[in-house]
Design a protein around this motif. Structure first.
Motif, PDB file in Angstrom:
ATOM      1  N   ARG A 123       0.773  -1.320  -0.028  1.00 41.92           N
ATOM      2  CA  ARG A 123       0.066   0.116  -0.275  1.00 41.92           C
ATOM      3  C   ARG A 123       0.945   1.216   0.087  1.00 41.92           C
ATOM      4  O   ARG A 123       0.692   2.366  -0.797  1.00 41.92           O
ATOM      5  CB  ARG A 123      -0.819   0.006   1.145  1.00 41.92           C
ATOM      6  N   ASP A 124       2.087   1.378   0.908  1.00 43.14           N
ATOM      7  CA  ASP A 124       2.388   2.337   0.971  1.00 43.14           C
ATOM      8  C   ASP A 124       3.471   2.791  -0.377  1.00 43.14           C
ATOM      9  O   ASP A 124       3.844   3.853  -0.772  1.00 43.14           O
ATOM     10  CB  ASP A 124       3.648   2.225   2.046  1.00 43.14           C
ATOM     11  N   GLN A 125       3.912   1.696  -0.976  1.00 48.36           N
ATOM     12  CA  GLN A 125       4.590   1.801  -2.225  1.00 48.36           C
ATOM     13  C   GLN A 125       3.622   2.238  -3.268  1.00 48.36           C
ATOM     14  O   GLN A 125       4.102   3.101  -4.068  1.00 48.36           O
ATOM     15  CB  GLN A 125       5.146   0.200  -2.814  1.00 48.36           C
ATOM     16  N   ILE A 126       2.481   2.035  -3.393  1.00 48.43           N
ATOM     17  CA  ILE A 126       1.343   2.494  -4.392  1.00 48.43           C
ATOM     18  C   ILE A 126       1.199   3.940  -4.133  1.00 48.43           C
ATOM     19  O   ILE A 126       0.956   4.501  -5.074  1.00 48.43           O
ATOM     20  CB  ILE A 126       0.272   1.670  -4.453  1.00 48.43           C
ATOM     21  N   LEU A 127       0.789   4.219  -2.813  1.00 44.88           N
ATOM     22  CA  LEU A 127       0.469   5.632  -2.537  1.00 44.88           C
ATOM     23  C   LEU A 127       1.675   6.400  -2.954  1.00 44.88           C
ATOM     24  O   LEU A 127       1.273   7.708  -3.508  1.00 44.88           O
ATOM     25  CB  LEU A 127       0.221   5.652  -0.948  1.00 44.88           C
ATOM     26  N   ALA A 128       3.102   6.046  -2.965  1.00 48.03           N
ATOM     27  CA  ALA A 128       3.814   6.837  -2.996  1.00 48.03           C
ATOM     28  C   ALA A 128       4.194   7.032  -4.423  1.00 48.03           C
ATOM     29  O   ALA A 128       4.264   7.986  -5.130  1.00 48.03           O
ATOM     30  CB  ALA A 128       5.386   6.074  -2.414  1.00 48.03           C
ATOM     31  N   GLU A 129       3.893   6.020  -5.277  1.00 44.10           N
ATOM     32  CA  GLU A 129       4.097   6.006  -6.775  1.00 44.10           C
ATOM     33  C   GLU A 129       2.915   6.754  -7.491  1.00 44.10           C
ATOM     34  O   GLU A 129       3.383   7.614  -8.448  1.00 44.10           O
ATOM     35  CB  GLU A 129       4.473   4.558  -7.455  1.00 44.10           C
ATOM     36  N   LEU A 130       1.759   6.462  -7.004  1.00 41.64           N
ATOM     37  CA  LEU A 130       0.566   6.968  -7.905  1.00 41.64           C
ATOM     38  C   LEU A 130      -0.080   8.304  -7.197  1.00 41.64           C
ATOM     39  O   LEU A 130      -0.701   8.908  -7.704  1.00 41.64           O
ATOM     40  CB  LEU A 130      -0.293   6.018  -7.870  1.00 41.64           C
TER      41      LEU A 130
ATOM     42  N   LYS B 228       1.793  10.541  -5.609  1.00 42.29           N
ATOM     43  CA  LYS B 228       2.567  11.879  -5.562  1.00 42.29           C
ATOM     44  C   LYS B 228       2.130  12.858  -7.024  1.00 42.29           C
ATOM     45  O   LYS B 228       2.171  14.001  -6.794  1.00 42.29           O
ATOM     46  CB  LYS B 228       4.160  11.524  -5.649  1.00 42.29           C
ATOM     47  N   PRO B 229       2.013  12.143  -8.102  1.00 42.97           N
ATOM     48  CA  PRO B 229       1.563  12.877  -9.167  1.00 42.97           C
ATOM     49  C   PRO B 229       0.129  13.389  -8.773  1.00 42.97           C
ATOM     50  O   PRO B 229       0.103  14.616  -9.502  1.00 42.97           O
ATOM     51  CB  PRO B 229       1.389  11.889 -10.187  1.00 42.97           C
ATOM     52  N   LEU B 230      -0.661  12.754  -8.065  1.00 44.27           N
ATOM     53  CA  LEU B 230      -1.930  13.521  -8.018  1.00 44.27           C
ATOM     54  C   LEU B 230      -2.061  14.769  -7.043  1.00 44.27           C
ATOM     55  O   LEU B 230      -2.681  15.670  -7.598  1.00 44.27           O
ATOM     56  CB  LEU B 230      -2.831  12.329  -7.047  1.00 44.27           C
ATOM     57  N   VAL B 231      -1.065  14.710  -5.832  1.00 48.67           N
ATOM     58  CA  VAL B 231      -0.964  15.832  -4.983  1.00 48.67           C
ATOM     59  C   VAL B 231      -0.004  16.823  -5.495  1.00 48.67           C
ATOM     60  O   VAL B 231      -0.273  18.091  -5.433  1.00 48.67           O
ATOM     61  CB  VAL B 231      -0.454  15.446  -3.862  1.00 48.67           C
ATOM     62  N   ALA B 232       0.682  16.640  -6.508  1.00 50.89           N
ATOM     63  CA  ALA B 232       1.329  17.597  -7.331  1.00 50.89           C
ATOM     64  C   ALA B 232       0.467  18.444  -8.448  1.00 50.89           C
ATOM     65  O   ALA B 232       1.218  19.216  -8.965  1.00 50.89           O
ATOM     66  CB  ALA B 232       2.694  16.965  -7.838  1.00 50.89           C
ATOM     67  N   GLY B 233      -0.390  17.616  -8.792  1.00 44.85           N
ATOM     68  CA  GLY B 233      -1.409  18.258  -9.772  1.00 44.85           C
ATOM     69  C   GLY B 233      -1.221  17.876 -11.269  1.00 44.85           C
ATOM     70  O   GLY B 233      -1.552  18.383 -12.206  1.00 44.85           O
ATOM     71  N   VAL B 234      -0.141  17.012 -11.335  1.00 43.95           N
ATOM     72  CA  VAL B 234       0.502  16.844 -12.805  1.00 43.95           C
ATOM     73  C   VAL B 234      -0.256  15.781 -13.546  1.00 43.95           C
ATOM     74  O   VAL B 234       0.025  15.701 -14.856  1.00 43.95           O
ATOM     75  CB  VAL B 234       1.972  16.577 -12.717  1.00 43.95           C
TER      76      VAL B 234
ATOM     77  N   ASP C 163      -9.053   6.269 -10.163  1.00 46.47           N
ATOM     78  CA  ASP C 163      -9.580   4.936 -10.111  1.00 46.47           C
ATOM     79  C   ASP C 163      -8.475   3.965 -10.421  1.00 46.47           C
ATOM     80  O   ASP C 163      -8.580   2.795  -9.738  1.00 46.47           O
ATOM     81  CB  ASP C 163     -10.367   4.870 -11.516  1.00 46.47           C
ATOM     82  N   GLU C 164      -7.665   4.105 -11.108  1.00 45.38           N
ATOM     83  CA  GLU C 164      -6.579   3.306 -11.430  1.00 45.38           C
ATOM     84  C   GLU C 164      -5.667   2.910 -10.062  1.00 45.38           C
ATOM     85  O   GLU C 164      -5.543   1.889  -9.737  1.00 45.38           O
ATOM     86  CB  GLU C 164      -5.435   3.807 -12.348  1.00 45.38           C
ATOM     87  N   MET C 165      -5.523   4.150  -9.072  1.00 43.60           N
ATOM     88  CA  MET C 165      -4.940   3.960  -7.871  1.00 43.60           C
ATOM     89  C   MET C 165      -5.836   2.969  -7.068  1.00 43.60           C
ATOM     90  O   MET C 165      -5.229   2.250  -6.368  1.00 43.60           O
ATOM     91  CB  MET C 165      -4.551   5.150  -7.292  1.00 43.60           C
ATOM     92  N   ASN C 166      -6.875   3.389  -6.910  1.00 48.17           N
ATOM     93  CA  ASN C 166      -7.967   2.655  -6.166  1.00 48.17           C
ATOM     94  C   ASN C 166      -7.983   1.081  -6.446  1.00 48.17           C
ATOM     95  O   ASN C 166      -7.851   0.353  -5.694  1.00 48.17           O
ATOM     96  CB  ASN C 166      -9.451   3.167  -6.291  1.00 48.17           C
ATOM     97  N   ALA C 167      -7.852   0.688  -7.801  1.00 56.97           N
ATOM     98  CA  ALA C 167      -8.017  -0.646  -8.243  1.00 56.97           C
ATOM     99  C   ALA C 167      -6.921  -1.365  -7.663  1.00 56.97           C
ATOM    100  O   ALA C 167      -6.838  -2.506  -7.166  1.00 56.97           O
ATOM    101  CB  ALA C 167      -8.131  -0.731  -9.737  1.00 56.97           C
ATOM    102  N   LYS C 168      -5.570  -0.610  -7.827  1.00 58.23           N
ATOM    103  CA  LYS C 168      -4.166  -1.154  -7.322  1.00 58.23           C
ATOM    104  C   LYS C 168      -4.095  -1.399  -5.918  1.00 58.23           C
ATOM    105  O   LYS C 168      -3.905  -2.406  -5.536  1.00 58.23           O
ATOM    106  CB  LYS C 168      -3.340  -0.347  -7.853  1.00 58.23           C
ATOM    107  N   LEU C 169      -4.803  -0.537  -5.145  1.00 59.97           N
ATOM    108  CA  LEU C 169      -4.732  -0.592  -3.687  1.00 59.97           C
ATOM    109  C   LEU C 169      -5.652  -1.710  -3.416  1.00 59.97           C
ATOM    110  O   LEU C 169      -5.283  -2.271  -2.254  1.00 59.97           O
ATOM    111  CB  LEU C 169      -5.158   0.750  -3.060  1.00 59.97           C
ATOM    112  N   LYS C 170      -6.841  -1.843  -3.853  1.00 57.78           N
ATOM    113  CA  LYS C 170      -7.697  -2.969  -3.594  1.00 57.78           C
ATOM    114  C   LYS C 170      -6.759  -4.340  -3.903  1.00 57.78           C
ATOM    115  O   LYS C 170      -6.854  -5.138  -2.966  1.00 57.78           O
ATOM    116  CB  LYS C 170      -8.837  -2.941  -4.372  1.00 57.78           C
TER     117      LYS C 170
END
Length: 526
Positions: free
Chosen positions: A472-479, A481-487, A496-503
């Motif tokens: 989970r930590d790895q996915i949150l870090a990878e996916l 960061k681009p979200l909170v940076a707005g890029v 949706d992609e991040m949620n699926a991978k986290l599930k």
């Protein structure tokens, strides 16, 4: 528990019971930093000194966080000498840099190192150290060697927050506060930019905050506006947490709804506001409010704020009213509470605490120190401020830096890790905290919408979900960061992609395990 010195337990009980806590006695510090303890007698004081002189000498080894100030050893040697009759202890005071503190404590514990007490907190190593059995159980020590402090903490309900499976694991701080978010802005910068005064308490909603940032950006385009935190998604969307009355558990991106009677743990990406908040960040990036280098910029937002390189910040009631350490001495601020009518959990007693190592050689004497500092203004002054006219001076009742000394050049004051030992009944005004500051902080925390978390003190056991948490930590870090940076160009798709991978990585299993622990914790408290 250490057996040496048990022959004088009866005498030591008499000693600690004569200490008078200033909050109860109404005593006041004198200019020399001493306190006349109301309710005690000369005979009792003589008896205390005679009895305590039979204590065997020990060396108490303490660990605190941040850098060691130059006068530290001199101050604690003076403490040892001053309170020789009460404690008969020398002190070995050690400091570990903040960035290494958690890992160093863990390594020391695993290696079997012996020390007596250390600073910790729920936001640091406490949960991990408790889970690994690194801290001593204090059930027997507390009532024997710190009876007055024990009684106070029982009355305030603070002990329950540091009680795990029936065992008291630490000495919590005694301050009461609440970190309900505030928006704070630099009025001096606004004046220089020709912006009309923004009224106090006028920024209450996300929409109000957007309007403020837009106004500031147009008037001061050279300044930074939004500084993303790449290491914690929740901190970037705090206004949404407040609006919808969710609370960040600071545990691998998990949160709870404060209106849920069951305190159900929910992954942050499954909250109803997550996608909306990510879309909001994207709009900020597109508007130029977030720098394009945000993902590689390692500078913390607090550094930009202190240097006047960002004109506003999201902070707490404490820092909306304390005097911040701005580089510009002419800096001035104004503030507004976000969603003031919304619920927000009070600061946990585990926020700052002192714990006794399971390998401590002197747990009894350490508890006696905790009892004494809770009831003695002179000891408190020496521990907090040091030696009068050398490490601090008194301006009336206020503790201040000696002439020519500042926070940056202090030889003792404002040492790191002192927060766990703060005592509201003894705290002096300082350049940072004005007279009555902590009384007002406690009053703010006592309003109807500021409540105690029903799971305060729960230390999550990650034994059964270590693999899932790592993924989970790895996915949150990878996916994340681009979200909170707005890029991210397509936010909905990315979320949706991040949620699926986290599930797929086991987020539901994590939530299920944590909710099992919450249920058991709440059941045990009934």
């Amino acid at each position: 528990m250490k057996k040496k010195g048990f022959k004088i337990i009866a005498m030591m009980l008499a000693v600690v019971m004569t200490a008078c806590v200033a909050a109860a006695c109404g005593s006041a510090g004198t200019e020399s930093g001493t306190t006349a303890q109301a309710g005690s007698s000369t005979g009792a004081a003589v008896s205390t000194a005679a009895q305590s002189s039979e204590l065997e000498p020990v060396t108490l080894k303490f660990y605190f966080m941040n850098d060691k100030k130059s006068a530290t050893d001199e101050v604690w040697n003076a403490i040892s000498e001053k309170f020789q009759k009460e404690l008969n202890a020398k002190f070995e005071i050690n400091f570990i840099p903040a960035g290494d503190y958690v890992n160093k404590l863990m390594v020391m514990s695993v290696a079997g190192n012996d020390w007596d007490a250390n600073y910790d907190g729920g936001w640091m190593a406490y949960n991990q150290m408790v889970t690994k059995g690194a801290y001593m159980d204090l059930n027997e020590l507390f009532p024997k060697y710190a009876p007055k402090l024990y009684s106070e903490l029982q009355s305030s309900g603070s002990l329950s927050a540091v009680t795990v499976n029936g065992n008291i694991k630490a000495v919590p701080w005694t301050l009461k506060g609440n970190e309900h978010p505030f928006i704070v802005w630099r009025t001096d910068l606004l004046k220089k930019a020709g912006i009309a005064d923004i009224p106090k308490d006028s920024v209450k909603t996300i929409e109000d905050l957007d309007k403020l940032i837009d106004t500031l950006h147009k008037a001061m385009p050279e300044l930074k506006m939004v500084i993303p935190n790449m290491n914690n998604i929740a901190s970037n969307i705090l206004p949404y947490f407040v609006r919808d009355e969710y609370f960040d558990l600071n545990f691998h991106g998990m949160t709870i709804n404060m209106n849920d009677p069951n305190s159900t743990v929910v992954p942050i990406e499954q909250t109803p506001f997550f996608k909306e908040s990510m879309q909001h960040i994207k709009r900020q990036f597109d508007s130029g409010l977030i720098s394009k280098d945000a993902m590689v910029d390692k500078t913390e937002a607090s550094q930009y704020w202190n240097k006047g390189m960002i004109p506003y910040t999201v902070t707490s009631h404490e820092w909306a009213y304390a005097k911040p350490a701005f580089t510009d001495t002419n800096a001035a601020i104004e503030s507004s509470q976000l969603y003031p009518e919304k619920k927000y959990y009070n600061r946990s007693p585990t926020g700052n605490l002192m714990a006794i190592s399971k390998n401590s050689k002197n747990p009894e004497r350490t508890m006696m120190f905790f009892e004494l500092i809770n009831g003695n203004q002179e000891l408190y002054d020496m521990v907090m401020y040091g030696i009068k006219d050398k490490t601090y001076v008194l301006n009336g009742e206020a503790a201040d830096f000696p002439s020519g000394m500042t926070s940056a050049t202090s030889n003792y004051m404002e040492w790191g890790g002192q927060w766990a030992l703060w005592k509201p009944q003894f705290m002096r005004p300082t350049a940072q905290y004005s007279e009555g500051f902590w009384t007002r902080e406690a009053e703010f925390a006592s309003t109807a919408n500021h409540i105690q978390s029903p799971i305060d003190g729960l230390s999550f056991d990650d034994t059964n979900i270590k693999t899932e948490l790592a993924k989970r930590d790895q996915i949150l870090a990878e996916l994340g960061k681009p979200l909170v940076a707005g890029v991210e160009r397509d936010v909905d798709k990315a979320v949706d992609e991040m949620n699926a991978k986290l599930k797929n990585a086991g987020s539901d299993k994590i939530a299920e395990e944590l909710n099992k622990q919450v249920k058991a914790f709440l059941a045990a408290r009934k």
